[in-house]
Design an enzyme around this catalytic site. Structure first.
Site, short mmCIF file in Angstrom:
data_model
loop_
_atom_site.label_atom_id
_atom_site.label_comp_id
_atom_site.label_asym_id
_atom_site.label_seq_id
_atom_site.Cartn_x
_atom_site.Cartn_y
_atom_site.Cartn_z
N HIS A 110 0.88 -1.18 0.00
CA HIS A 110 0.00 0.00 0.00
C HIS A 110 0.92 1.24 0.00
O HIS A 110 2.02 1.19 0.57
CB HIS A 110 -0.83 -0.06 1.29
CG HIS A 110 -1.91 0.96 1.41
ND1 HIS A 110 -1.66 2.27 1.74
CD2 HIS A 110 -3.26 0.86 1.28
CE1 HIS A 110 -2.81 2.93 1.80
NE2 HIS A 110 -3.80 2.09 1.52
N ASP A 189 3.31 -4.49 8.06
CA ASP A 189 2.07 -3.74 7.89
C ASP A 189 0.92 -4.75 8.09
O ASP A 189 0.68 -5.60 7.22
CB ASP A 189 2.05 -3.12 6.49
CG ASP A 189 0.73 -2.42 6.18
OD1 ASP A 189 -0.22 -2.55 6.97
OD2 ASP A 189 0.66 -1.76 5.13
N GLN A 192 -4.27 -5.29 7.01
CA GLN A 192 -5.26 -6.24 6.48
C GLN A 192 -5.19 -7.61 7.16
O GLN A 192 -6.01 -8.47 6.87
CB GLN A 192 -5.07 -6.43 4.96
CG GLN A 192 -5.25 -5.17 4.15
CD GLN A 192 -6.68 -4.61 4.20
OE1 GLN A 192 -7.63 -5.29 4.60
NE2 GLN A 192 -6.84 -3.37 3.78
N LYS A 215 -10.22 -0.59 10.87
CA LYS A 215 -10.51 -1.75 10.02
C LYS A 215 -10.86 -2.97 10.86
O LYS A 215 -11.05 -4.06 10.34
CB LYS A 215 -9.30 -2.08 9.13
CG LYS A 215 -8.97 -1.02 8.07
CD LYS A 215 -7.90 -1.53 7.14
CE LYS A 215 -7.08 -0.44 6.47
NZ LYS A 215 -7.78 0.28 5.44
N CYS A 354 -4.79 2.46 -3.63
CA CYS A 354 -3.54 3.00 -3.06
C CYS A 354 -2.36 2.06 -3.32
O CYS A 354 -1.48 1.92 -2.46
CB CYS A 354 -3.65 3.29 -1.57
SG CYS A 354 -4.88 4.54 -1.20
#
Ligand SMILES: Cc1ncc(COP(=O)(O)O)c(C=O)c1O
Length: 396
Positions: A110, A189, A192, A215, A354
């Site tokens: 991202h 990261d 997700q 999220k 993104c």
């Protein structure tokens, strides 16, 4: 999952929400936690001695503890930020860089885990970019080649927000230490991954984990940075609430997360995030993963059977989550998203997500349509989605 969960998301009465990879919906108990802060104990944290100040400081601290436990970490290592982007930037700004240092990242990232490293090139930092296969799977030997004794940081996403694929973080962590040495740091990261699969930072073997509270059922304006060794990272922001002492010409920093949270934080958001973690724990992350995997299976198989539809990412369910990107020949992704909304009240994301370098690499300059599911989605919703996509593909 079940009716009780659906009742916690009244917004779902009118829509089929398949855009949780962008931001998740917020259940009633989280909204109540946010409201009760403003209604019952609205005060600042860590500053006063009056009764509300004590109550709110305790609740805000508890929220840190809950998030820390959720990822198998200790309370003082979890910093609340406004989103995952801020969390990643705090690492880029908080490490001391020297000319010749190297950052290894990937083409799957991202922009939030890409731009902060490209920007460091101005300071003489070299950025190496590892490419996945077109379906988003890495050849681990590419990391063996890229990581060496100049590598200061490896920054990788655990789950792709475009292809839904899960990357082998444990293996990457081992290569960091073998090839790079003890001082090579690994930033994951988890924007997700943390909302969808059980995560334990110790098992992952990383040094930083950045993710988004919004999220994972938390309020917007919430994100998290977990830091293994907080004293190795410089704070990015300086001011109130993050010091031990200040004199005319010097200061000493507070320990724990306070060191990194200068100024009044998003108190209601943090407390809401703590409640979101309770909610996820009550359901159980294993159960959430199983539920989403079953929906992803129907989604993937259903889309694959529709003429003119191309699906991207791995088809192996054990190496992916319920984030599914697709295109329909002859239609722009934005048009498909609008048609899904108009025809069946289905809300999906469309465009480059993104991830422009990845889209370019995949030859998808207009991007994709991305359907992403979460714990509140049902099999019936996925069936409606597939029927609607089929109808759209037929009229092209
Ligand atoms: C993989 C990944 N990393 C980082 C981000 C940025 O998250 P935030 O919007 O919380 O800054 C996102 C958001 O979609 C993402 O999917």
């Amino acid at each position: 999952m079940n009716e009780r969960i659906r009742a916690d998301f009244p917004i779902l009465e009118d829509i089929i929400y398949m855009d949780s990879a962008a931001t998740s919906l917020t259940p009633e108990p989280v909204l109540e936690a946010v409201l009760s802060y403003y209604r019952e104990y609205n005060a600042n944290v860590g500053r006063g001695v009056h009764r509300l100040s004590q109550v709110v400081s305790q609740k805000y601290q508890n929220a840190h503890r809950k998030v820390a436990e959720f990822i198998g970490a200790n309370e003082g290592e979890v910093i609340f930020t406004k989103n995952a982007t801020e969390a990643i930037n705090m690492v880029a700004y908080g490490l001391r860089w020297a000319k010749g240092d190297e950052v290894v990242t990937t083409l799957l990232e991202h922009h939030s885990n890409f731009l902060p490293w490209l920007r460091l090139r101005e300071q003489g930092v070299r950025v190496k970019i590892v490419e996945p296969s077109k379906s988003g799977i890495f050849d681990i030997s590419d990391f063996e080649q890229a990581i060496g004794d100049r590598t200061k940081l490896v920054a990788v996403t655990q789950v792709s927000n475009v292809l839904g694929t899960i990357s082998p973080i444990k293996e990457m962590a081992a290569i960091c230490k073998e090839n790079g040495g003890e001082n090579t740091l690994l930033l994951v990261d988890g924007a997700q991954s943390v909302p969808h699969i059980p995560i334990n930072v110790e098992e992952l073997g990383c040094d930083f984990l950045a993710f988004s509270g919004h999220k994972m059922l938390g309020p917007t304006g919430t994100g998290i940075l977990w830091v293994k060794n907080p004293h190795e990272l410089e704070p990015t922001f300086f001011g109130g609430g993050m010091i031990e002492t200040v004199s005319r010409d010097d200061y000493t920093l507070a320990g724990g997360y306070e060191r990194f949270e200068a100024g009044t934080p998003h108190i209601a958001g943090g407390i809401g995030l703590g409640r979101a973690v309770d909610y996820l724990n009550d359901l159980g992350m294993e159960k959430i993963r199983v539920h989403e995997e079953s929906l992803a299976k129907i989604l993937l198989e259903g889309l694959r059977d529709i003429e003119k539809v191309q699906v991207y990412g791995s088809t192996n369910l054990s190496e992916r989550i319920g984030v599914v990107s697709f295109t329909i020949t002859g239609l722009h992704p934005h048009d498909i998203a609008l048609m899904l909304d108009e025809a069946s009240d289905i809300l999906v994301r469309s465009g480059h997500h993104c991830c422009m370098p990845l889209m370019h690499y995949l030859g998808l300059e207009d991007g994709t349509v991305r359907a992403s599911v979460y714990l509140y989605n049902t099999k019936e919703e996925v069936d409606t989605f597939l029927d609607t996509v089929e109808g759209i593909a037929k009229v092209v």
